[in-house]
Scaffold this active site. Structure first.
Site, PDB file in Angstrom:
ATOM      1  N   ASP A 679       0.827  -1.201   0.000  1.00 24.15           N
ATOM      2  CA  ASP A 679       0.000   0.000   0.000  1.00 24.15           C
ATOM      3  C   ASP A 679       0.869   1.261   0.000  1.00 24.15           C
ATOM      4  OD1 ASP A 679      -2.765   1.158   0.304  1.00 24.15           O
ATOM      5  OD2 ASP A 679      -1.817   2.016   2.078  1.00 24.15           O
ATOM      6  N   LYS A 683       1.329   4.431  -2.941  1.00 27.05           N
ATOM      7  CA  LYS A 683       1.297   5.863  -2.669  1.00 27.05           C
ATOM      8  C   LYS A 683       2.539   6.558  -3.219  1.00 27.05           C
ATOM      9  CE  LYS A 683      -1.514   5.288   1.513  1.00 27.05           C
ATOM     10  NZ  LYS A 683      -1.599   5.456   2.980  1.00 27.05           N
TER      11      LYS A 683
END
Length: 816
Positions: A679, A683
């Site tokens: 994750d 980003k």
């Protein structure tokens, strides 16, 4: 004196007639010497026309006649005292008997001439005026019924007769002299020719009657009483925000009326225009409102335009060819031909090269026009100097009108920006040198959307409405709905924004409401009124609703919505998303999405992809737009990992800290989904791409937090077992950091186009040293911020801040 004209809706029922009489008596008692002009009762003219056509076709008309009698008799029985009813009922019955005989004659001949039609439809005005005059006579004995056909003299152009002005003026002046003390109720719409045959004045004829009497008698004002509060900025049936205009000039009112505003008909204003008599549009059912004054001068206004009007259904004829270039008189020949055949040309536009002419006509005239052109220009067509005329159908005209336009630069730009942003294609444009009007031809299916979008664009003091279609009703979606509901009044009062959630869906149900779902009760509405959810159907319905200023919000973590993003952009709908999948997939997809959004002039906002509610994406874009150069970005962009390492100190074991994080809801059910760094990688990938780098996920150097045995565990329980076994590994890291006066951080870095994410130990000189709780932090080192980097820090997870970030993106849609 004053002329009071009441339309069909004003005399359409017992209650409305009572309202009319109250207005008339108040004017009479105030000494305004009113002269009253009435239309037929609402629907009666259409009924009479249908009865005439039925009679000519040999069909029965008895039911219509019965309905006509009942409506008028009902008024007599309810509004006239019993002792006065018989003479009125008898007179009305005689009129209906005459009408019946006429209809029987038409039926026998199987022929309906324009002369017979005019005589038949005249009974509508004759009955309504006689009836209302008799009702008023009970309170004002001076009331008297006047059949205008004795005073309004015309030629014999039945159906649309032209006024014999000198004779009409003499007769009306004589009437005024002999009836000076009377309260006159005059039939609208009808006149008569030299032989005394009844004629009608065409569309808007009752208004025209009022204007004729007003002009001849030098009235102080002509009041047109109807069922709306004056002339509005747009059609209130389509544009809910439309509002009444206090003042219009004759020119503005004529332009608005010509392009579809039904409140008043342009020829009505000509007699008033010549005498500079104000025309006032007022509402019979709300007489306390001032309405709209139409006068010689346009009133002062803070708005650049006065109104937006439209014609819902037109056909466009395109004529092209070299035979027009430099050909003197070609246009005159074309439009003289059409005028001779009574074909009204609504709008004309011609290219400066003179190679093409485009004009709009009523759809019923299109085929006839093409046949006439083909015959008139047969030689040019055979010689290929002209191409065959082409008809385009299912089109509408939208026009912005106002005298202020000629003094306000940028009117065209504002109009076309509003249309373009909402994906409305302009097929043709016409603007006169007077700059009172800019007209565009658009697809008929886009008319409602266009009217609302343009209205929002020009009446800036009104609230901008965003129509939201929200996908996902979990923690973030539900929190967003609560925030929108709580902030609704604040947004209206301080930001002039109204947000309507007009569509929402989860994995089970979906719900649509063009007026906006009640966000205080959305869950029950979705469960009870919603249909079975289907994403393709959701997107199709969103497109079909065709609302202006639409925003699609993706509050899911699913891969499927992203597959529809490009299609949504191509429908000129903006997207706000907290779903990272679209921007962190293949670079080609990322680029295509951004290019498609830019091409269609819509917004693609995804601030929450990187830092929940933190302004990270926006700060990066602002730095780059202002010409700064990014040298390095360092970041901690996982609230879960931040919490874990901020609490991994003292005697706490890594195992205990991870367990505690899961209990608090900071981690996914399988903590490896967070600790694996995927994750975080997404980003950083989005940041790198927004910084201008062509990079794939495979290019990111992703360092591990967990040892191999933890990553390979076959279940969550086994993972925790392996994590416990790895205490020495993590304790060694902690001890080494403490010995060096440092702390452990999992840091992402972008430098020289390379992205890496790794465990690092930083000392107190590093901006990430003092990080606490589950905060995120990002450091921008740029040409401007080289010595002291720009740092953004704050909560990086949680439904409140994430929903708040989505909210912030939403209110910025269309702001640029």
């Amino acid at each position: 004196m004053k002329i009071l004209k009441f339309g069909g809706t004003s005399v359409g029922s017992v209650e409305s007639i009572q309202a009319v009489l109250k207005i008339v008596k108040a004017s009479f008692d105030a000494g305004e010497k009113p002269l009253v002009v009435l239309s037929a009762m609402s629907g009666v003219t259409n009924l009479l026309t249908q009865m005439a056509e039925d009679a000519a076709a040999g069909k029965p008309f008895d039911e219509g006649l019965k309905q006509l009698e009942e409506r008028h008799f009902d008024v007599v029985k309810k509004l006239i005292a019993v002792k006065y009813q018989n003479p009125v009922l008898t007179r009305l019955k005689l009129l209906f008997n005459e009408l019946e005989e006429l209809l029987q004659g038409v039926s026998a001949l199987k022929e309906l001439s324009n002369q017979s039609r005019d005589l038949i439809v005249s009974y509508g005005e004759r009955c309504s005026n006689y009836l209302v005059a008799k009702v008023m006579e009970q309170e004002v004995p001076e009331s008297e019924y006047i059949n205008a056909s004795y005073y309004v003299k015309t030629d014999s152009n039945f159906g649309n007769a032209h006024l014999n002005e000198p004779l009409t003026t003499q007769l009306i002046q004589a009437l005024s002299h002999t009836h000076a003390d009377k309260l006159l109720f005059v039939t609208g719409f009808i006149g008569s020719n030299e032989q005394g045959r009844i004629t009608t004045l065409g569309r808007g004829g009752s208004d025209y009657t009022a204007a004729i009497f007003g002009s001849v008698l030098n009235a102080s004002a002509i009041e047109i009483w109807t069922d709306v509060n004056g002339m509005l900025t747009a059609d209130p049936r389509i544009v809910k925000k439309a509002f009444s205009l206090p003042v219009l000039s004759y020119t503005e009112a004529m332009e608005l009326s010509y392009f579809g505003a039904k409140v008043i008909y342009p020829p009505t204003m000509v007699p008033a225009f010549l005498k500079k008599i104000p025309i006032v549009i007022r509402n019979t059912f709300e007489p306390e409102l001032a309405g709209t004054v139409i006068q010689f001068e346009s009133g002062k206004s803070s708005y650049p335009i006065k109104g937006i009007s439209s014609i819902a259904d037109v056909s466009v004829i395109n004529l092209t060819g070299s035979g027009m270039v430099g050909k003197s008189g070609f246009s005159g020949r074309l439009f003289t031909l059409l005028a001779r055949e009574q074909i009204n040309v609504i709008l004309i536009t011609q290219s400066s090269s003179e190679h093409s002419i485009t004009f709009a006509v009523n759809p019923s005239d299109a085929e006839k026009a093409v046949k006439l052109i083909s015959t008139e220009f047969e030689l040019e067509l055979l010689a290929n100097k002209l191409s065959a005329p082409v008809i385009e159908e299912s089109l509408s005209i939208l026009a912005i009108v106002g005298e202020n336009m000629k003094r306000t630069p940028g009117m065209s730009g504002r109009l076309f920006h509003a249309l373009g942003r909402n994906g409305i294609n302009v097929r043709a444009i016409a603007q006169g040198s007077s700059e009172f009007n800019i007209s565009v031809i658009i697809n008929k299916e886009d008319l409602a959307k266009a009217l609302n979008a343009v209205h929002d664009a020009f009446f800036a003091e009104l609230k901008k409405t965003l129509h939201v279609f929200n996908l996902g009703t979990g923690n973030i979606g539900a929190t967003l709905f609560r925030q929108l509901h709580e902030q609704h009044d604040f947004l209206l009062d301080h930001n002039d924004i109204e947000i309507k959630v007009v569509g929402l869906a989860n994995s089970r149900r979906m719900l649509f409401d063009a007026d906006g779902v009640d966000l205080s009760n959305w869950q029950s509405a979705l469960d009870e009124q919603g249909e079975v959810a289907d994403l393709a159907s959701f997107v199709s319905k969103m497109q079909a609703m065709n609302l202006p200023n639409c925003v699609f919000i993706d509050n899911t973590a699913s891969k499927l919505p992203a597959t529809y993003y490009e299609e949504i952009f191509r429908s000129n709908i903006s997207i706000v998303t907290c779903n990272k999948i679209a921007n962190s997939g293949e670079y080609a997809q990322y680029r295509s999405l951004h290019e498609t959004a830019r091409k269609h002039g819509v917004d693609f906002f995804y601030e929450t992809n990187v830092g929940a509610g933190l302004p990270i994406v926006r700060v990066l874009k602002d730095l780059m737009l202002s010409g700064d150069r990014i040298l390095k970005i360092e970041a901690i962009l996982s609230g879960t990992i931040s919490y874990i390492f901020n609490n991994f100190n003292g005697d706490a074991s890594f195992y205990d800290v991870v367990k505690k994080a899961q209990e608090l809801g900071y981690t996914e059910p399988d903590p490896r989904d967070d600790l694996g760094g995927v994750d975080f990688m997404r980003k950083m990938l989005i940041l790198a791409r927004d910084a201008g780098h062509v990079i794939e996920s495979s290019d990111v150097d992703l360092g591990n937090i967990l040892p191999e045995n933890c990553l390979k565990a076959s279940s969550v329980d086994e993972f925790y077992t392996e994590l416990l076994k790895s205490d020495d590994y993590f304790n060694n890291l902690k001890d080494q950091a403490a010995k060096e006066g440092k702390v452990i951080r999992y840091i992402g870095s972008l430098e020289d186009g390379k992205v890496s994410i790794s465990l690092q130990m930083v000392d107190e000189t590093h901006p990430f040293y003092a990080l606490s709780g589950s905060d995120n932090i990002i450091s921008f080192t740029t040409e401007r911020y080289k010595e002291r980097p720009l740092v953004v820090k704050g909560p990086g997870a949680g439904a409140e801040v994430t929903a708040g970030g989505v909210f912030a993106d939403l209110v910025n849609v269309g702001a640029k």
